[in-house]
Design an enzyme around this catalytic site. Structure first.
Site, PDB file in Angstrom:
ATOM      1  CG  HIS A  21      -2.219   0.276   1.005  1.00 11.99           C
ATOM      2  ND1 HIS A  21      -2.873   0.446  -0.429  1.00 11.99           N
ATOM      3  CD2 HIS A  21      -3.282   0.714   1.857  1.00 11.99           C
ATOM      4  CE1 HIS A  21      -4.133   0.746  -0.429  1.00 11.99           C
ATOM      5  NE2 HIS A  21      -4.516   1.035   0.962  1.00 11.99           N
ATOM      6  CG  ASN A  67      -8.773   4.642   4.205  1.00 13.36           C
ATOM      7  OD1 ASN A  67      -8.194   4.342   3.357  1.00 13.36           O
ATOM      8  ND2 ASN A  67      -9.401   4.030   5.325  1.00 13.36           N
ATOM      9  CG  ASP A  92      -1.586   0.550  -3.225  1.00  8.09           C
ATOM     10  OD1 ASP A  92      -2.193  -0.308  -3.088  1.00  8.09           O
ATOM     11  OD2 ASP A  92      -1.483   1.783  -2.859  1.00  8.09           O
ATOM     12  CG  ASN A 113     -10.519   2.487   1.018  1.00 11.97           C
ATOM     13  OD1 ASN A 113     -11.656   2.229   0.496  1.00 11.97           O
ATOM     14  ND2 ASN A 113     -10.070   1.742   1.825  1.00 11.97           N
TER      15      ASN A 113
END
Length: 189
Positions: A21, A67, A92, A113
């Site tokens: 991530h 997020n 990613d 997100n």
């Protein structure tokens, strides 16, 4: 002077270092190292500045967590008065094989997100993004563990050479724009 905001998505904190991530952070780190610049801890993120042929380039690694990435993007776009056409987000992507690079001028958040929050905060999906393939070699229901898992040595052997290409894509985006850069790099295998 033309200004560009290059945003690498990721999560802050040692526990997220080298995770899939955080691929956006890793690419910005490679770009900063190649440019001989360092990141400073500033409002909403870690920021480094350089210039490419008279164009100011601001690198941003949001400190908002994935997020809430849109808050950092909006703040720095407003603070530096950067047009959305000069925004590039590096992210990613599970849908692409490991190390695949795909530049897009706009598009859906594909369930990501970070992109989803940026889209909702900016009110549009019409901004450039460089999607970096992280593969999807996980069993059903294990997506979160995969995304937050760390790259192994073999994966890094595939990924690290792509960092140089990603840096070339950033430079081309700044100098020649998204359309030229997509044509130049998306065809390459």
């Amino acid at each position: 002077m033309d200004k560009f905001l290059i945003v690498g998505l990721g999560n802050i904190g040692d526990e997220y270092d080298m995770t899939r991530h955080n691929t956006g952070f890793m690419i910005l780190d490679a770009f900063a190292e190649a440019s001989n610049i360092v990141f400073d801890d500033k409002r909403y993120g870690f920021v480094a500045e350089t210039s490419i042929k008279g164009r100011k380039v601001i690198l941003l690694k949001p400190s908002t967590y994935m997020n809430l990435s849109g808050n950092a993007v909006r703040y720095w776009m407003n603070k530096e008065n950067i047009d959305i056409k000069r925004l590039l987000v590096i992210v990613d992507d599970l849908a692409l094989p490991l190390g695949t690079l795909r530049l897009k001028a706009s598009g859906s958040n594909a369930g990501h997100n970070g992109l989803g929050h940026i889209q909702s905060v900016l009110g549009t999906d019409r901004y450039s993004r460089l999607r970096v393939g992280i593969g999807n070699e996980f069993e059903r229901g294990m997506q979160i563990q995969w995304v937050l898992g760390k790259y192994n040595e073999e994966e890094m052997k595939v990924l690290e050479p792509k960092f140089d290409t990603a840096c070339d894509i950033i430079r081309s985006f700044v100098l020649s724009g998204v359309d030229f850069t997509m044509n130049a790099f998306n065809k390459k295998k």
